[in-house]
Design an enzyme around this catalytic site. Sequence first.
Site, PDB file in Angstrom:
ATOM      1  N   LYS A  31      13.302  -3.749  10.713  1.00  0.00           N
ATOM      2  CA  LYS A  31      12.530  -2.962  11.692  1.00  0.00           C
ATOM      3  C   LYS A  31      13.367  -2.532  12.894  1.00  0.00           C
ATOM      4  CE  LYS A  31       8.374  -5.438  10.485  1.00  0.00           C
ATOM      5  NZ  LYS A  31       6.948  -5.383  10.573  1.00  0.00           N
ATOM      6  N   GLU A  43       7.107  -4.029  21.595  1.00  0.00           N
ATOM      7  CA  GLU A  43       6.674  -2.646  21.825  1.00  0.00           C
ATOM      8  C   GLU A  43       5.272  -2.650  22.396  1.00  0.00           C
ATOM      9  OE1 GLU A  43       7.265  -1.263  17.807  1.00  0.00           O
ATOM     10  OE2 GLU A  43       5.225  -1.736  17.223  1.00  0.00           O
ATOM     11  N   LYS A  44       4.841  -1.493  22.855  1.00  0.00           N
ATOM     12  CA  LYS A  44       3.498  -1.384  23.415  1.00  0.00           C
ATOM     13  C   LYS A  44       2.480  -1.614  22.304  1.00  0.00           C
ATOM     14  CE  LYS A  44       0.779   1.461  26.514  1.00  0.00           C
ATOM     15  NZ  LYS A  44       0.527   0.259  27.333  1.00  0.00           N
ATOM     16  N   LEU A 104      -0.722  -0.548  20.847  1.00  0.00           N
ATOM     17  CA  LEU A 104      -1.588   0.628  20.991  1.00  0.00           C
ATOM     18  C   LEU A 104      -3.035   0.268  20.644  1.00  0.00           C
ATOM     19  CD1 LEU A 104       0.460   3.595  19.480  1.00  0.00           C
ATOM     20  CD2 LEU A 104       0.490   2.682  21.784  1.00  0.00           C
ATOM     21  N   HIS A 130      -3.631   3.697  11.506  1.00  0.00           N
ATOM     22  CA  HIS A 130      -2.409   3.499  10.732  1.00  0.00           C
ATOM     23  C   HIS A 130      -2.376   4.607   9.677  1.00  0.00           C
ATOM     24  CE1 HIS A 130       0.518   0.888   8.343  1.00  0.00           C
ATOM     25  NE2 HIS A 130       0.215   1.888   7.524  1.00  0.00           N
ATOM     26  N   GLU A 150       5.704   4.268   7.784  1.00  0.00           N
ATOM     27  CA  GLU A 150       4.434   3.957   8.443  1.00  0.00           C
ATOM     28  C   GLU A 150       4.452   4.449   9.884  1.00  0.00           C
ATOM     29  OE1 GLU A 150       3.008   0.076   5.919  1.00  0.00           O
ATOM     30  OE2 GLU A 150       3.823  -0.307   7.916  1.00  0.00           O
ATOM     31  N   ASN A 208       8.741   0.712   4.686  1.00  0.00           N
ATOM     32  CA  ASN A 208       8.740  -0.264   3.600  1.00  0.00           C
ATOM     33  C   ASN A 208       9.554   0.326   2.454  1.00  0.00           C
ATOM     34  OD1 ASN A 208       5.366  -1.298   4.288  1.00  0.00           O
ATOM     35  ND2 ASN A 208       7.246  -2.281   4.849  1.00  0.00           N
ATOM     36  N   ARG A 266      10.047  -0.029  -0.717  1.00  0.00           N
ATOM     37  CA  ARG A 266       9.557  -0.538  -2.017  1.00  0.00           C
ATOM     38  C   ARG A 266       8.285   0.208  -2.387  1.00  0.00           C
ATOM     39  NH1 ARG A 266       5.053  -3.074   0.098  1.00  0.00           N
ATOM     40  NH2 ARG A 266       5.425  -4.117   2.070  1.00  0.00           N
TER      41      ARG A 266
END
Length: 516
Positions: free
Chosen positions: A122, A206-207, A209, A214, A281, A296, A298
Site C-alpha cells: 500500500k 490517512e484521513k 473519509l 467504495h 480500489e 489488489n 490478484r
Amino acid sequence: MNLVQPKIKRVMVANRGEIALRILRTCKAMGIHTILAHSSVDAEGPGFDLADTTICLGPPEALKSYLSIDAIIAAAKKTGADAIHPGYGFLSERRAFSQAVEDAGITFLGPTPQNIQQLGDKVQARQALTKLKIPIVPGDSEAIADLSSVESIADSVGFPLLIKAAAGGGGKGMRVVERKEDLESAFRLAQSEALNAFGDGTLFAEKYLIRARHVEVQVLGDGQGGLRLFPERDCSPQRRHQKLLEETPCPVLSNEQREELLKLAHSSLKDFNYRGPGTLEFLYAETGEFYFLEMNTRLQVEHPITESITGFDLVQEQIEITEGKKLPTNDFEKSVTPYSGSSIEFRINAEDPYTNFLPSTGTITEAHYPGGPGVRVDTASHQGSSITPYYDSLVAKLIVVGQDRVQATSRLQVALEEIKISGVLTTLPVLKAILDDPEFHEGKYHIQSLEEKLKQPDYLTPTPTPELELALALGGILNQQNQKRSPSQNRNTEEAVNQVSPWVQLGRQFNLGGRL
Ligand code: ADP
C-alpha cells in the site's frame, strides 16, 4: 518483441473452497489437466472430486499447507504442473511466492514479482501513483517512523484519522482515531496488530473519509502494455472494513463519472506492464472526488459480477494472456469493456451477525442453493461439509444478474427465499435486512451505512407470522436454557431441536426468546 509462450497444459490450484473449484472448472473447460493442492482437512468436496489429480500439501494449519511456499513448489514438481494458480488470499499477493514459482521454472498465474512489489504494497503504491498525479486519500505516503510523525499527519489532515498496516488485508490492522489523546494508544495497538497478523509492523496514516463509497475498477493486463478495463464495482455495504455485498455498475455514477474513474485506473496502470487480473480500489467522496485507496494484485472474491455483465471468463482470459495473447491496445478508449445489465453478489459467511460477526463453526446439516435465470452460486460447500476455524468464513457467493438493477434485486429476493443453510449461523439475515431497506433500492448507502444500521435493535429481526412467532420464541427460550444446562444435557436438546420445526432452529439463530 512478440515472445511465443508455450501452451499451459497442467495447472495446479494452490487454494481451497469456492475459488479452487471456480478455477478448476475453467481449466477443465479449456482442456487443461487440473491438479488440486489441498490441506489434509480439505480432502473431500466438489473441488476434490473435479480435479484430475490431487495432492496433499500438509496439515490443516495454513502455515504448513496453503502458506508454505516450499510445500507448494514441491507438490507442483511432483505432479508435473507447468503453472500454479494461487486464487485469492493465502500467498496470492506475495512477491516472494511469485518469484519462487518462476525460479522453479513454473508459470505463475498472476502478476510478476515486480508488479506485486510496485503495486501490491500500500505504501509503495501510494508513492508510485502520487508521482503519476493520481488523487490519493489525503495523508502521508511515507511509512510512519514514530509517534511524532503520526501527530504531524494528524495536524495536517485532521480527525478522524485512519492508521493502517502497509501489508494489511481483509480489513485487519486498521484503527480509526477520533481524538488527539487517543493517537498514541491507537498507534501502538495498530503496530502490534500488524506485526502479529502480517509479520510486518509498517504503518501509514490517512484521513478517514465519512460517507464515502467504495468503488473499484477490475483490470486485466497482458504484461506487454495492453490493458482491458471493466465497469466499476461498488462494494460499499461493509462491516469491520470488509465487503459483504458488491454490485456492478455503481448505481449512482453517471457515464461521465464512470469515464473519469476508468481514466484514473488507466493512467495509474498504463506504464507498469501489468500482467493478469487486478483491481484498483478508490473511495468516492460525498463531495464527488475519487481517491485511490489501494491495488489488489490478484483475482478478487467479487470478480463474478464483472463476468456476469460483460460475458468474460476472467480466469480463461488470465490463462490466455499468460500464454502470450495480447490485449488489443493500451489506448484508453479501446481498453474499456462494454457491458449490459446489472449484477449483485452477496457473501454468505459462516458468522453470527447478532454477535459482531464472530465466526460460526460446525457441520452444515442442510444446504439448498437457489437457481434459475440470472442466478449463480459459487460454493464448494454441501450438506455434511465442515466449517473449521482454520480458514476464512466464506461459505458461498450468491450472484445474480438482471437486465437492470430492479430485475437483479428481484432475483436476489427470490434466491433468498429459496436458499437454506442449517447447522452454522450465516450472514443471510443481513441480506434480508438489506433487501427490506428502501435506501438500498434507492442506491443510498456508503461505507459506514451498514454498521450504522446494524446498531438499530430491530434491523435484523425477521417479519414474524403467528406460527413463526411461536416457533421463534421457543427457539429463543431453548437458547436461554442452554446456558443453564450441562454440556451433555445440551447435546440431548440439540438432537431434539434438530428434529423439530426449522422455525425453532431459526428462533435459536435469531435468539428471539426474550423478544416475544
Ligand atoms: P484491506 O486491504 O484490509 O481490505 P483497504 O485499504 O482496502 O484495506 O480498506 C478496506 C476498507 O476500509 C475500505 O473498503 C473502506 O471501507 C475502509 N477504508 C479504508 N481506508 C479508508 C479511509 N481512508 N477512509 C474511510 N474508509 C476507509
